[in-house]
Write a protein that holds these residues in place. Sequence first.
Motif, short mmCIF file in Angstrom:
data_model
loop_
_atom_site.label_atom_id
_atom_site.label_comp_id
_atom_site.label_asym_id
_atom_site.label_seq_id
_atom_site.Cartn_x
_atom_site.Cartn_y
_atom_site.Cartn_z
N LEU A 36 91.99 10.21 15.76
CA LEU A 36 92.10 9.69 17.13
C LEU A 36 91.79 8.20 17.19
O LEU A 36 92.40 7.46 17.97
CB LEU A 36 91.15 10.46 18.05
N ASN A 41 94.86 8.49 23.89
CA ASN A 41 95.71 9.51 23.27
C ASN A 41 95.50 10.84 23.99
O ASN A 41 94.37 11.33 24.08
CB ASN A 41 95.36 9.64 21.79
N SER A 83 93.28 13.69 22.64
CA SER A 83 91.82 13.55 22.50
C SER A 83 91.09 14.79 22.99
O SER A 83 89.94 15.04 22.60
CB SER A 83 91.34 12.31 23.26
#
Length: 462
Positions: free
Chosen positions: A98, A106, A109
């Motif tokens: 991540l 993102n 996540s």
Amino acid sequence: MAYTDPYSPSGTQRHNWIRLRTITMLRWTAILGQLIAIIVAQNMYNLQLELGLCYLVIGASVIGNLVAIFHFPENKRLSETENLLMVVFDLLQLSFLLFLTGGLHNPFSLLILGPVTVSAAVMSLRSTVLLGFLALIIVSLLAQFHLPLRTEQGFILQIPQVFVFGNWVATVIALLFLSAYSWKTANEMHMMAEALQATHLALSREQKLTDIGGVVAAAAHELGTPLATIKLASSELMDELSDKPALAEDAALIREQADRCREILQSMGRAGKDDLHLRKAPLSAVLEEAAEPHLNRGKDIVFEQNLETETPQPEILRRPEIIHGLRNLVQNAVDFAHGTVWMETNWTDDLITIRIVDDGTGFPPHLIGRIGDPFMGRRKSEKERKARPEYEGMGLGLFIAKTLLERSGAELHFSNGSSLLVREQKLKRGAIIDVIWPRNKIDAAYSELAQVTGENFRNAAH
């Protein structure tokens, strides 16, 4: 009034639930998902990613899986430490991936919740707290430190800071709530499974004792006639051999040993009843049988009948769960009574009721609603420790009693009597347990025994 736990639980550790093969299979699934996400992001959306580092991170998981597969047997079960290390590795691997792909910008996540939530169901509280704390630190760092997601044209894909903060808050709340919920639920399920296993063992033991008692009683009944014949024949021989002292002495010895055999059989079982009759007994007899192991423990056990009708006392089924459940309740009352326990029986045309009352201090008021839960422990005061240093109540005995009696169709109610009356008056002021059956659940007159034992065919044969 809690219960002295005769069934020692194996504890609340659950790490040995998980096999290494299960972890490796889940990790292969995660690896496949990560590869697909990177390939789609690069080829369909033309995102500029640090592919070398991304594949390096994924490769670390592949190597870890290969080592686990070839170095350990498939059926290996992980210890607490091994389980924790495996989950920490997966959490760090996902976190670094991540970091390389936008952090909390993102949408993937949220997957950071997976390792923590799943591990909470199979690990101890200490490990769960440690893992949750690590996840909170990682989420907080990812909110500030990460490589940005760039398009092919060099634009940075990011969401407003208010949404980043919202994602952080939502992730933190989800970590805390889901971890606590998963751990608490799994812990209660595990304790319930252990308690039910103890209940099954207690019922099996009581069933075996009941079966043995029936066999012994049947044997005593069947051997009664031949022993009586031996005794009669030996008596006649004694009369006929009065002029032969040596032989008369042998005949007397035979008669004496026959009497001894009869006494032994009578002490082991209930002579004169066959196994069918042992399956039912008067209500008071069953209650006395349940209380018998606790009659000589220094407390008075008083049996009372409070009749509301003039109908005769019912005969009930001598089911192992009824006897063992009542025995646990009696032990509970005797353990915490100051001097007297009352066992009241009452019956109507529709209900059969047993009330167990003691003159102790009663149930702790804040625990009455939880009575019957397994492993219901509480901290003892210094006064309680000095009064009963050997007592380690966990509530398992009451759970077993409640489970077994409810299995027979009973409904249990727990309450306290008045606490204002003085102890010297031996008044019913302590804990009160009411066990209530619909009469057709345990009355032998409603069962097949009413027809089967209508006539004793064995006695007729003799």
